[in-house]
Scaffold this active site. Sequence first.
Site, PDB file in Angstrom:
ATOM      1  N   THR B  87      37.699  11.999   6.011  1.00 55.54           N
ATOM      2  CA  THR B  87      36.899  13.131   5.565  1.00 55.54           C
ATOM      3  C   THR B  87      35.457  13.055   6.014  1.00 55.54           C
ATOM      4  OG1 THR B  87      38.247  13.290   3.598  1.00 55.54           O
ATOM      5  CG2 THR B  87      36.106  14.345   3.507  1.00 55.54           C
ATOM      6  N   THR B 163      38.901   7.517   3.030  1.00 50.88           N
ATOM      7  CA  THR B 163      38.772   6.734   1.798  1.00 50.88           C
ATOM      8  C   THR B 163      40.120   6.238   1.259  1.00 50.88           C
ATOM      9  OG1 THR B 163      38.822   8.740   0.471  1.00 50.88           O
ATOM     10  CG2 THR B 163      36.657   7.898   1.104  1.00 50.88           C
ATOM     11  N   ASP B 164      41.209   6.907   1.633  1.00 52.09           N
ATOM     12  CA  ASP B 164      42.512   6.544   1.057  1.00 52.09           C
ATOM     13  C   ASP B 164      42.792   5.043   1.129  1.00 52.09           C
ATOM     14  OD1 ASP B 164      43.044   9.342   0.801  1.00 52.09           O
ATOM     15  OD2 ASP B 164      45.181   8.937   1.007  1.00 52.09           O
ATOM     16  N   LYS B 240      39.717   2.154  -4.455  1.00 49.04           N
ATOM     17  CA  LYS B 240      39.590   3.576  -4.735  1.00 49.04           C
ATOM     18  C   LYS B 240      40.221   3.819  -6.098  1.00 49.04           C
ATOM     19  CE  LYS B 240      40.178   8.181  -2.838  1.00 49.04           C
ATOM     20  NZ  LYS B 240      40.589   9.051  -1.721  1.00 49.04           N
TER      21      LYS B 240
HETATM   22  N1  LIG Z   1      42.806  11.374   3.108  1.00 41.55           N
HETATM   23  C1  LIG Z   1      41.514  11.127   3.663  1.00 41.55           C
HETATM   24  C2  LIG Z   1      40.519  11.119   2.565  1.00 41.55           C
HETATM   25  C3  LIG Z   1      39.128  10.740   2.902  1.00 41.55           C
HETATM   26  O1  LIG Z   1      38.766  10.471   4.013  1.00 41.55           O
HETATM   27  O2  LIG Z   1      38.332  10.702   1.959  1.00 41.55           O
HETATM   28  C4  LIG Z   1      41.546   9.805   4.370  1.00 41.55           C
HETATM   29  O3  LIG Z   1      41.680   8.816   3.761  1.00 41.55           O
HETATM   30  O4  LIG Z   1      41.432   9.776   5.571  1.00 41.55           O
END
Ligand SMILES: N[C@@H](CC(=O)O)C(=O)O
EC number: 6.3.5.-
Lengths: 422, 422
Positions: B87, B163-164, B240
Amino acid sequence: MDNYQVGDLVSIKTENTQYIGIVMPSLDEDILVIKMKNGYNVGISKRRIVSIEKIEGSKTPKYRKPEVIFENKGNLKNISILSTGGTVASRVDYNTGAVHPAFTAEDLILAFPELLEIGNILGRPLMNILSENILPLHWKRIAEEIKREVENGAEGIVITHGTDTMHYTAAALSFMVETNIPVVLVGAQRSSDRPSSDAPLNLISAVMVATEPIKGVYVVMHGESGDTFTYLHEGVKVRKYHTSRRDAFRSVNTIPIAKIYPTSRRIEYIREVNNKVEGEDPKVEINTNLEERVALIKIYPGIEGDIIDYYVDKGYKGILLEGTGLGHAPETIFNNIKYAIDSGLLVAMASQCINGRVNMNVYSNGRKLLRLGVIPCEDMLPEVALVKMMYLLGNYSVEEAKKLLTENLKGEITLRTRFDCY
Amino acid sequence: MDNYQVGDLVSIKTENTQYIGIVMPSLDEDILVIKMKNGYNVGISKRRIVSIEKIEGSKTPKYRKPEVIFENKGNLKNISILSTGGTVASRVDYNTGAVHPAFTAEDLILAFPELLEIGNILGRPLMNILSENILPLHWKRIAEEIKREVENGAEGIVITHGTDTMHYTAAALSFMVETNIPVVLVGAQRSSDRPSSDAPLNLISAVMVATEPIKGVYVVMHGESGDTFTYLHEGVKVRKYHTSRRDAFRSVNTIPIAKIYPTSRRIEYIREVNNKVEGEDPKVEINTNLEERVALIKIYPGIEGDIIDYYVDKGYKGILLEGTGLGHAPETIFNNIKYAIDSGLLVAMASQCINGRVNMNVYSNGRKLLRLGVIPCEDMLPEVALVKMMYLLGNYSVEEAKKLLTENLKGEITLRTRFDCY
Ligand SMILES: N[C@@H](CC(=O)O)C(=O)O
Ligand SMILES: N[C@@H](CC(=O)O)C(=O)O
């Protein structure tokens, strides 16, 4: 007035009541505990006693399963404590430091006679196992015993339980037991015979809650590391969050229902709760059908998808994926997920983030999973979603189960998450 | 003075420095961004510029991979931003609401030119994938690229990442990369082109940290739902914890290392950190050997033990059990665990409670598991224990791996847990 001993059948008069029952051992000098015919224990403050008459002397010096011929319970509610094992009913072996389950519900009442000021307490041991060994078959047994207790006059039920899997059992009972009285699970992180034990405060709090005009399944545990208050958690919105602290349990995606101050016997509700309909008699229905062939698979980088095929080929009916973030799994296992769904399994998604809601519309990965037919579990805890799947697949077709999984049946799904619960 | 355009090779003089490079697009009117020969971007406040001389006009109207002939970086450190997707480097499709990875590291620098006040920034895209699709092979690639950057003069490294699974990657890099400079993973919960995006503050904070005299692998993410500060987390002690909030990441079993106030460019350390040895040149060693045949199995009531046999028979080398409470699994699967250990696998135990430490000496269940040879993972997060097992089994014999698993290699095990971190 001390012309009686443990085991005697006595008749006790206070200002306005007469009690007949067997004298039980009491750790509190100011309280006389007797077990009445229906099995409930009553604690009577010695100050209130006008006369005690011995009807029959005890045959055995220690207490035994008593036969009581008359009952009069005053105005307290009948609360059944059912013990299943766990630390709350354990003793420390001071040689080895190991903790062994040792107490039954009955022992707990004897150890904490102040419980008898709160309700007429009946204690009954159901089993004596550490909760790490609790299986779905035990959930069924507990549900059956809850039914039996309510049919025998219980107006509130407390279940002492190990903390390891207490939240799984709470979720299971939430779906399996339909009742208009409170069913309160309680445990302890330090065994009952330790000075630092959280058992007394937790237990007193649980019994207090069991006398409240509320319905449904709850968990009561310490609210902080001190001894000030405990929390009342919704059975479908709570999890064990710490391996050892007294305040190990936390409500997730909501706040606790109430703060309980056991010392001052005060309950402070901090949000809405399912109230019992005023004046209704205790009622209970249970549904113990469970499909146990449901697997929980936690996702991690590098997980191989054939584990899913394995469960499919073994005849499983459901798979709960504990995905990452908003509800994702690596593309490398999409084919396996497709295989499971094509084979008729219910495949659902909760998040290993624990807090927050699954939303599979944001990223391409989630959208593809939705298109494959994966069911998003909203803001349900993975543990709760797993148990709910077992319950739904035990009672409904896969198609109906899919629909019900995303509907709020017992408070397990909140439509709008409060901002103050993270 | 505006006798230049994007793509021109220019020579810029300030009071005390000369810069030669290609003019880059900048979103901030007051800052002139040029890319120097070594690839680093420098942001120069137009107020400071004394003269600009065009050396060569741009051949293409838009910017291109520039060829720069001279460099002069001033006194800022060289920070490399490596983008991997997620993201933090995404755009929202306002028609569908979906988020697509779109930006490279280079785009991020252009979008947030204030980064160039903090360091000489080089941006390089490594890959462009959502982190739910990150596999161990990507961890290896990132490790290799870190090495390359340090060898090319980077004094601090920022990795933009979804973040995942950012915490899995952070743990993997912690074990795989041995360096005396900071490696900072950073992500965002809202895509960079949204007004509410957390990307700018997170990114600025991460670059700030990358210029600090510290070493090791870290995660930087928002500290609260507002825009005041971000947290610096240890890469092996973070997870997370929320599917969607900006403050989704939390340190577990410890507190964050520092609070970062990006607006005032201030870092407030709140506990000890691994300091770089003063005056040392940047160094890096990597070890990308990983045993990927390690499974994480989360325990739940009713889990069938043959899933363990399945992994054993498939040739797996390690199994991490995410047990209940202090580190337990139902007795019903003890035989399967024994089979795995007898077959030479490393079987270890972390807790699904997340917080707290595994202690398998308290209950009979844990003692039996210890006797079977299950290795307790202390206060390691399950995610970290899994990655550590992959690393250890990729480099050591099972016997050595068992020993090292319970030793603190990179801060993943704290001997004494702080009371203020739960
Ligand atoms: N689903 C995305 C979420 C993010 O980047 O916050 C990822 O982990 O790539
Ligand atoms: N391992 C114990 C812990 C406890 O009771 O607190 C159990 O769950 O039964």
